[in-house]
Design an enzyme around this catalytic site. Structure first.
Site, PDB file in Angstrom:
ATOM      1  N   HIS A 286      36.684  36.593  45.908  1.00 66.44           N
ATOM      2  CA  HIS A 286      36.422  37.814  46.072  1.00 66.44           C
ATOM      3  C   HIS A 286      36.880  38.461  47.563  1.00 66.44           C
ATOM      4  O   HIS A 286      37.573  39.635  47.179  1.00 66.44           O
ATOM      5  CB  HIS A 286      34.684  36.750  46.210  1.00 66.44           C
ATOM      6  CG  HIS A 286      34.563  36.658  45.405  1.00 66.44           C
ATOM      7  ND1 HIS A 286      33.686  35.748  45.537  1.00 66.44           N
ATOM      8  CD2 HIS A 286      34.403  37.965  44.413  1.00 66.44           C
ATOM      9  CE1 HIS A 286      32.829  35.603  44.385  1.00 66.44           C
ATOM     10  NE2 HIS A 286      32.694  36.553  43.449  1.00 66.44           N
TER      11      HIS A 286
ATOM     12  N   GLY B 242      39.242  39.902  38.448  1.00 65.96           N
ATOM     13  CA  GLY B 242      39.849  39.324  38.107  1.00 65.96           C
ATOM     14  C   GLY B 242      40.750  38.427  36.675  1.00 65.96           C
ATOM     15  O   GLY B 242      39.517  37.995  36.236  1.00 65.96           O
TER      16      GLY B 242
ATOM     17  N   LEU C  17      39.156  28.605  41.962  1.00 65.56           N
ATOM     18  CA  LEU C  17      37.905  28.929  42.796  1.00 65.56           C
ATOM     19  C   LEU C  17      36.394  29.964  42.305  1.00 65.56           C
ATOM     20  O   LEU C  17      36.768  30.855  41.206  1.00 65.56           O
ATOM     21  CB  LEU C  17      38.142  30.363  43.905  1.00 65.56           C
ATOM     22  CG  LEU C  17      38.962  29.443  45.105  1.00 65.56           C
ATOM     23  CD1 LEU C  17      39.273  30.631  46.324  1.00 65.56           C
ATOM     24  CD2 LEU C  17      39.302  28.072  45.827  1.00 65.56           C
TER      25      LEU C  17
ATOM     26  N   SER D 276      32.458  30.449  42.239  1.00 72.47           N
ATOM     27  CA  SER D 276      30.519  30.587  42.625  1.00 72.47           C
ATOM     28  C   SER D 276      30.137  28.586  42.189  1.00 72.47           C
ATOM     29  O   SER D 276      29.494  28.441  43.354  1.00 72.47           O
ATOM     30  CB  SER D 276      29.758  31.338  42.741  1.00 72.47           C
ATOM     31  OG  SER D 276      30.587  32.356  42.936  1.00 72.47           O
TER      32      SER D 276
END
Ligand code: PAF
Length: 286
Positions: free
Chosen positions: A42, A153, A190, A192
């Site tokens: 992020h 993204g 990556l 969460s």
């Protein structure tokens, strides 16, 4: 002295006032929509946003309408305090963090954006209605913040494809800035969700990016070679429960034909224990 945290805005009315003031001062605005639980991926968005606009807004909203399993919604990490500290490091000006009643005062909207045929494939197949929920909340956020630029993204390739299609089809005047996937040193993208992996699952998760790398390396020999190379990399890792590995056309998000030559995207999704991970890598076939 600790860096100043972004100003947190929780109502649509205040967000609109702030944007009006930014515009009156001649400043352009970039929006980074997020579900929170921010990580370095992020932060790559907000770093890029600083290069393409004067003022940055990061939205943090765990959107219930895009979750198809109540337990996924419940266990989604909510880490607003830590998120604000991370955004402070990047001197982000505003965080838009409405609650569910502010965004959906009478429950889920009666009018929704329908993600069309592509919305029912790949991620949409295992999570029916997911992309309708994503596109509807993104349309709402674009309507509230009216940004010049919105960052999305590459990591969520299908979401990126559908957002671009929505923006084009509905003539929304916001430009999409695509942010490359940020990876761990061993290649894991990556996410969460990585925090939910056990140590053994975390080690096995490396297989997803390894399969993508294998496909990229073999891609000049054609689609069959790319798929076989990926399959070779995925085989023999018992903790990876593969949902799909496919190579899709950039303009349709449909699997490419056997004789296809040109740009494409290799996409993969798998379950590791209770955690579902996705990844992708652009490639050129032939
Ligand atoms: O990718 C996400 O984090 C979410 O789907 C988004 C775009 C913030 C919509 O809720």
């Amino acid at each position: 002295m600790p860096a100043q945290r972004p100003r947190v805005i929780t109502t649509i009315a205040e967000m609109r006032e702030v944007i009006a003031a930014e515009r009156a001062a001649g400043r352009t605005v970039a929006l980074t929509p997020t579900l929170g639980a921010l990580h370095d991926g992020h932060l790559a968005h907000v770093a890029r946003a600083a290069e393409v606009a004067d003022t940055r807004v990061v939205s943090i909203f765990v959107n219930p309408t895009q979750f198809t399993q109540p337990e996924d919604l419940e266990r989604y990490p909510r880490t607003l305090d830590a998120d604000l500290d991370r955004l402070a490091e990047h001197r982000v000006e505003f965080v838009f963090a409405p609650d569910v009643d502010e965004m959906y005062p009478t429950g889920p909207t009666k009018i929704t954006v329908h993600a069309g045929d592509v919305g029912g494939t790949f991620e949409g197949k295992s999570r029916p209605g997911h992309f309708d929920g994503v596109l509807t909340v993104v349309a709402k956020l674009l309507g509230i913040v009216t940004p010049d630029v919105v960052t999305f993204g590459q990591k969520d390739a299908q979401q990126l494809f559908l957002v671009r299609r929505m923006i084009a089809d509905l003539n929304i005047g916001t430009r999409v800035e695509v942010i490359d996937t940020v990876r761990e040193p061993d290649g894991l993208a990556l996410s969460s969700r990585n925090r939910f992996l056990s140590p053994a699952e975390r080690r096995a998760a490396r297989t997803l990016s390894a399969a993508l790398e294998a496909a990229v390396s073999a891609s000049e020999r054609g689609i069959d070679a790319a798929l076989a190379a990926a399959q070779g990399a995925l085989m023999g890792e018992p903790l990876v429960d593969l949902d799909y590995f496919a190579v899709v056309h950039p303009e349709t998000f449909r699997p490419v034909d056997d004789d296809y030559r040109g740009r494409a995207t290799a996409i993969v999704a798998a379950r590791l224990g209770a955690t579902r991970l996705i990844d992708n890598e652009p490639l050129r076939i032939g």
